[in-house]
Design a protein around this motif. Sequence first.
Motif, PDB file in Angstrom:
ATOM      1  N   LYS B 107       0.872  -1.574   0.226  1.00  0.00           N
ATOM      2  CA  LYS B 107      -0.019  -0.064  -0.157  1.00  0.00           C
ATOM      3  C   LYS B 107       0.414   1.194   0.025  1.00  0.00           C
ATOM      4  CE  LYS B 107      -3.602  -2.452   0.592  1.00  0.00           C
ATOM      5  NZ  LYS B 107      -4.706  -2.862  -0.414  1.00  0.00           N
ATOM      6  N   ALA B 108       1.904   1.574   0.805  1.00  0.00           N
ATOM      7  CA  ALA B 108       3.082   2.160   1.075  1.00  0.00           C
ATOM      8  C   ALA B 108       4.200   2.592  -0.276  1.00  0.00           C
ATOM      9  CB  ALA B 108       3.320   2.322   2.164  1.00  0.00           C
ATOM     10  N   GLY B 109       4.311   1.372  -1.173  1.00  0.00           N
ATOM     11  CA  GLY B 109       5.165   2.010  -2.153  1.00  0.00           C
ATOM     12  C   GLY B 109       6.172   1.052  -1.934  1.00  0.00           C
ATOM     13  N   LEU B 110       6.609   0.258  -0.516  1.00  0.00           N
ATOM     14  CA  LEU B 110       7.614  -0.181  -0.397  1.00  0.00           C
ATOM     15  C   LEU B 110       7.428  -1.898  -1.090  1.00  0.00           C
ATOM     16  CD1 LEU B 110      10.451  -0.442   1.473  1.00  0.00           C
ATOM     17  CD2 LEU B 110       9.973  -2.201   2.731  1.00  0.00           C
ATOM     18  N   LEU B 111       8.209  -1.923  -1.607  1.00  0.00           N
ATOM     19  CA  LEU B 111       8.497  -3.394  -2.813  1.00  0.00           C
ATOM     20  C   LEU B 111       8.901  -4.748  -1.474  1.00  0.00           C
ATOM     21  CD1 LEU B 111       8.075  -5.103  -5.262  1.00  0.00           C
ATOM     22  CD2 LEU B 111      10.617  -4.734  -6.055  1.00  0.00           C
ATOM     23  N   SER B 112       7.992  -5.833  -1.571  1.00  0.00           N
ATOM     24  CA  SER B 112       8.781  -6.502  -0.511  1.00  0.00           C
ATOM     25  C   SER B 112       8.887  -7.495  -1.874  1.00  0.00           C
ATOM     26  CB  SER B 112       7.583  -6.924   0.668  1.00  0.00           C
ATOM     27  OG  SER B 112       7.605  -6.024   1.825  1.00  0.00           O
ATOM     28  N   ALA B 113       9.847  -7.932  -1.890  1.00  0.00           N
ATOM     29  CA  ALA B 113      10.188  -8.836  -2.644  1.00  0.00           C
ATOM     30  C   ALA B 113      10.812 -10.785  -2.401  1.00  0.00           C
ATOM     31  CB  ALA B 113      11.441  -8.482  -3.642  1.00  0.00           C
ATOM     32  N   GLN B 114       9.822 -11.779  -2.304  1.00  0.00           N
ATOM     33  CA  GLN B 114       9.988 -12.752  -1.494  1.00  0.00           C
ATOM     34  C   GLN B 114      10.247 -13.687  -2.314  1.00  0.00           C
ATOM     35  OE1 GLN B 114       6.344 -14.823   0.240  1.00  0.00           O
ATOM     36  NE2 GLN B 114       7.367 -16.750  -0.428  1.00  0.00           N
ATOM     37  N   TYR B 162      -1.589  -8.928  -8.955  1.00  0.00           N
ATOM     38  CA  TYR B 162      -2.097  -7.306  -8.125  1.00  0.00           C
ATOM     39  C   TYR B 162      -1.881  -5.747  -7.964  1.00  0.00           C
ATOM     40  CZ  TYR B 162      -5.850  -4.211  -6.482  1.00  0.00           C
ATOM     41  OH  TYR B 162      -7.127  -3.356  -6.622  1.00  0.00           O
ATOM     42  N   THR B 163      -1.131  -6.964  -6.679  1.00  0.00           N
ATOM     43  CA  THR B 163       0.113  -5.408  -5.950  1.00  0.00           C
ATOM     44  C   THR B 163       0.739  -5.053  -6.542  1.00  0.00           C
ATOM     45  OG1 THR B 163       0.006  -6.632  -3.525  1.00  0.00           O
ATOM     46  CG2 THR B 163       1.175  -5.631  -4.062  1.00  0.00           C
ATOM     47  N   ARG B 164       1.641  -6.420  -7.757  1.00  0.00           N
ATOM     48  CA  ARG B 164       2.793  -5.501  -8.645  1.00  0.00           C
ATOM     49  C   ARG B 164       2.241  -4.389  -9.571  1.00  0.00           C
ATOM     50  NH1 ARG B 164       2.973  -7.892 -14.157  1.00  0.00           N
ATOM     51  NH2 ARG B 164       4.715  -7.587 -14.979  1.00  0.00           N
ATOM     52  N   TRP B 165       1.087  -4.942  -9.857  1.00  0.00           N
ATOM     53  CA  TRP B 165       0.351  -3.703 -11.187  1.00  0.00           C
ATOM     54  C   TRP B 165       0.113  -2.506 -10.200  1.00  0.00           C
ATOM     55  CZ3 TRP B 165      -4.950  -2.321 -11.107  1.00  0.00           C
ATOM     56  CH2 TRP B 165      -5.217  -1.182 -11.324  1.00  0.00           C
ATOM     57  N   ARG B 166      -0.565  -2.694  -9.570  1.00  0.00           N
ATOM     58  CA  ARG B 166      -0.544  -1.356  -8.874  1.00  0.00           C
ATOM     59  C   ARG B 166       0.867  -0.165  -8.541  1.00  0.00           C
ATOM     60  NH1 ARG B 166      -1.318  -2.752  -4.248  1.00  0.00           N
ATOM     61  NH2 ARG B 166      -1.182   0.011  -3.391  1.00  0.00           N
ATOM     62  N   LEU B 167       2.034  -1.366  -8.007  1.00  0.00           N
ATOM     63  CA  LEU B 167       3.018  -0.690  -7.811  1.00  0.00           C
ATOM     64  C   LEU B 167       3.501   0.232  -9.266  1.00  0.00           C
ATOM     65  CD1 LEU B 167       4.500  -3.302  -5.253  1.00  0.00           C
ATOM     66  CD2 LEU B 167       4.011  -0.600  -4.717  1.00  0.00           C
ATOM     67  N   GLY B 170       1.514   2.519  -9.308  1.00  0.00           N
ATOM     68  CA  GLY B 170       1.713   3.959  -8.684  1.00  0.00           C
ATOM     69  C   GLY B 170      -0.246   4.118  -8.438  1.00  0.00           C
ATOM     70  N   LEU B 171      -0.937   3.072  -8.401  1.00  0.00           N
ATOM     71  CA  LEU B 171      -1.946   3.850  -8.239  1.00  0.00           C
ATOM     72  C   LEU B 171      -2.816   4.120  -6.674  1.00  0.00           C
ATOM     73  CD1 LEU B 171      -3.741   0.822 -10.732  1.00  0.00           C
ATOM     74  CD2 LEU B 171      -3.836   3.627 -11.095  1.00  0.00           C
ATOM     75  N   ASP B 172      -3.593   3.950  -6.628  1.00  0.00           N
ATOM     76  CA  ASP B 172      -4.391   4.457  -4.999  1.00  0.00           C
ATOM     77  C   ASP B 172      -5.239   3.570  -5.246  1.00  0.00           C
ATOM     78  OD1 ASP B 172      -5.795   5.885  -3.289  1.00  0.00           O
ATOM     79  OD2 ASP B 172      -6.649   7.101  -3.988  1.00  0.00           O
TER      80      ASP B 172
END
Lengths: 465, 199
Positions: B107-114, B162-167, B170-172
């Motif tokens: 949500k905040a724009g920090l990438l958590s890469a697993q 979905y998170t990748r697409w948003r990041l 840069g979508l709210d």
Amino acid sequence: MGKTLAEKVWDEHVVRSTEGEPDLLYIDLHLIHEVTSPQAFDGLRMSQRKVRRPDLTLATEDHNVPTLDWDKPIADPVSRTQVDTLRKNAADFGVRLHPLGDVEQGIVHVVGPQLGLTQPGMTIVCGDSHTSTHGAFGAIAFGIGTSEVEHVLATQTLPQQKPKTMAVTVNGSLPEGVTAKDLVLTLITHTGTGGGQGYIVEYRGQAIEELSMEGRMTVCNMSIEWGAKAGLIAPDQTTFDYIEGKPEAPKGADWDAAVAYWKTLVTDADATFDKEIVLDASTMTPFVTWGTNPGQGVQLGGNVPSPADFSDPVDQIACEKALEYMGLQAGTPMREIKVDTVFVGSCTNGRIEDLRLAAEVIKGHKVADQTRLLVVPGSVRVRLQAEAEGLDQIFIAAGAEWRGAGCSMCLGMNPDQLAPGERSASTSNRNFEGRQGKGGRTHLVSIPVAAATAVRGTLSSPADL
Amino acid sequence: MDKFTNHTGVAMPLKRSNVDTDQIIPAVYLKRVTRTGFEDGLFAAWRNDREFIMNRPEYAEASVLVAGPDFGTGSSREHAVWALQNYGFKVVISSRFADIFRGNSGKAGLLSAQVDEAVVEGLWAYLEANPGAEVSVDLESRSIKAGQGDDAIDATFVIDDYTRWRLLNGLDDIGITLSHEADIDAFEAKRPAYKPVTQ
């Protein structure tokens, strides 16, 4: 094919579902406190948005509030600013708030159930990971971050990936003196802190059914400590009896309609879970932690482990670091560990039943000379009920400190903190490094173990008294 | 939220498992009412130790964190994500993230890469041999690259679509949800009367 309890509640709340996107989930109740909400309200202001459903939102002050002098202005100016910010936000956006000094003030997860706002089949969120507590009523309840708090305020919904489901079946009955806390600590040591990641967990089986609502809340509360998205328990007569007559419980025809619906909230016989864990309650004993995460636990009758006891190298290093931080020698019997402070309270073990049990153990005894016992009710209502029953007098006569309601030493945001090197036996939920104060050392324990430890000054159970 | 496509920066190995949110930022640092200024609280207790890796000069500009399994366990505090971001971190690499931390970071724009644990081990070994070395993270191709020649690391990481697409865009989230307001209205219209209200 049938559905699990979690799937039933989830499916009832899906506003919108599209392939490749998370489900948009409707939120029945949004609980708010002073620490994780200020930036969310700021976000609303910046976007000129309002709170969509103030009538499904409730705020209370709990995390940083003092448990002494609660009728005076908060001494710490930064804490005061945070509390004042919540008051302003609640007033500006029309949200009901129970502030310090109000009879309904207390820890957000104690307040929801005691008001009767927590009911079966609901979705409940809060900017606090222990929101899982409310799952005890058969609700899907989970903690969220501040961006999500803003999202719920603005839309009363949350986009969420549907989690997998897991059953934790606890067969048999807990032996006398072994509590819900011992059960869940045993489970977490069994699974590790990441064992529940990605799952909504249903706790079931004879031992779970035999728990009171308070005990069920203790179990669900600690779901997050083994990484679960949420934990829930099917509602039954125990649940209905607890809710009936509470201020915000359904009344009259609404009550009948609600109960009829709640009775459908069980996992169907032909439903399947993605994973199952089975435990036997009858072999459980008082259980405590020795390390710096809730999965580092051992029976009270056991010894501090050594890194060599673990096969995984990651666990070996974690054990070595934890022993160093905790100032413990491998092989030391847990019962020989001397404790400086005993903390009774928190959203895990700060309800009236917990205080009754603590008072029962401590009655007629004195707190050990070198030990301090802090008793912090989970809410003002719990404090008043305890005082009406004379529990406060039992604690005070034993030499304990009887305090006002709040999160207190569970996380040490207010002045209730451990000093560096100080060791606690705590009925709370986290033994992380520095959690209860910088350099503080925490052992997580049940209520009976906490009370007996206060009397003996070393980790103990009532059987040792 | 800013768009995230790729990032190259100094990577800091944090050789610990179960880095909980109380370690990332202790509760006493959570009293600010803004989203900024949390960098002082980042790993506050560990930073008192002069030997702690973040205190070494070669990591002064670190922007990629490579941590052990179960990163971000514990509290739901998004302040943990903000503290990492306020300090200058753009990416956290780990073999396992706690659910709430992972959600907050997205949500905040920090990438958590697993990644697989072997990739973390490989990166740790590479960074220990080359303190202050850079690592490149590309969200488009879900790839992590470090080093050159025989020792080069070229791995992929996991993040949901979905998170990748948003990041990437840069979508709210709130804006996306409010575009479905009619669905929310329709849902609310059929909620049962016995559901509780607070006022």
